[in-house]
Design an enzyme around this catalytic site. Sequence first.
Site, PDB file in Angstrom:
ATOM      1  CE  LYS A  48      -3.590  -2.634   2.122  1.00  0.00           C
ATOM      2  NZ  LYS A  48      -4.346  -2.954   3.142  1.00  0.00           N
ATOM      3  CD  GLN A  92      -3.099  -4.627   6.313  1.00  0.00           C
ATOM      4  OE1 GLN A  92      -3.202  -3.754   5.708  1.00  0.00           O
ATOM      5  NE2 GLN A  92      -3.800  -5.659   5.929  1.00  0.00           N
ATOM      6  CG  ASP A 115      -9.831  -0.465   4.597  1.00  0.00           C
ATOM      7  OD1 ASP A 115      -9.547  -0.436   3.638  1.00  0.00           O
ATOM      8  OD2 ASP A 115      -9.052  -0.676   5.670  1.00  0.00           O
TER       9      ASP A 115
END
Length: 274
Positions: A48, A92, A115
């Site tokens: 990422k 994460q 997200d």
Amino acid sequence: MIILDGKSLSLKVLEKVKKRVETLSVEPHLVVILVGDNAASKIYVNNKKKAAEKVGIRSTIIELEENISEEELISVVRKLNDDDNVTGILVQLPLPAHIDKNKIITVISPKKDVDGFTPENVGRLVTGLEPYYYPATPQGIIMLLDEYNIPIEGAEAVIIGRSNIVGRPMAQMLLRRNATVTMCHSYTKDIESKIKTADILVSAVGKKIVRCKMVKKNSVVIDVGIFRDTNGKITGDVDFDYVSSSAGYITPVPGGVGPMTIASLMYNSSKVYL
Ligand code: NAP
């Protein structure tokens, strides 16, 4: 049969994101929180970061000890919520067992929730309001369907898997585009008969589940699954060789949904709501 080339579309999307970032008056800054030593998570987080660098998005990885308490982690997230130099926050997953991931996700500001996992963004998605961010994987799949001009309205869509990160938001996004959606999971009876009805099949399980000539002729087959087979080779949920002889369109693994997920996350990370 046409291969849905996620790799090449992802490069186009990243190029567009890069151009968009250059025009922004506020510099986007993505902060990724990594808790503990999970080797796979480290790889994902570094990927990422690399993607963010490519498109000119500033990114910071905050590495925290495995034994951090829930309260301490919540306080890290709250500080980032209040920091005007941070435009996106990503925690994460998975988190260590002693931390309730839902408690942490709930604390993230919906306007920084790149997200799209917070209750506010999920609620907006389900109720037909505009979420600040759509979850990256289903958003990337919709981009892929649109790129190939695949009609969604009126299509029979079958989704296998009901996770919060893929199956459920995928169902909502296809519903928003007026598909008729069937959700399957581990309790679904006679899954084969459901698969056979699909104009668009999305499989997000993590096991080889779509085999042989199960799929409808000329259907669209989206393989989200990614895991290693018994020989250690990266593979997906779909038995590509068999299924591709019936399908009209199919995503490869690797090179299909995976790169689209990263590109879609970068698209989200270029959004700024301060
Ligand atoms: P997950 O949380 O691992 O859940 C798997 C889902 O599959 C569950 O809903 C489960 O049903 C269902 N399932 C399991 N066995 C089944 C069976 N025999 N028949 C029907 N359904 C079954 O799912 P996930 O996190 O969405 O991940 C799924 C796969 O996608 C994994 O391989 C993951 O690595 C991959 N993935 C790839 C990307 C990408 O960018 N390419 C992104 C995310 C995930 P129950 O709910 O009943 O248990």
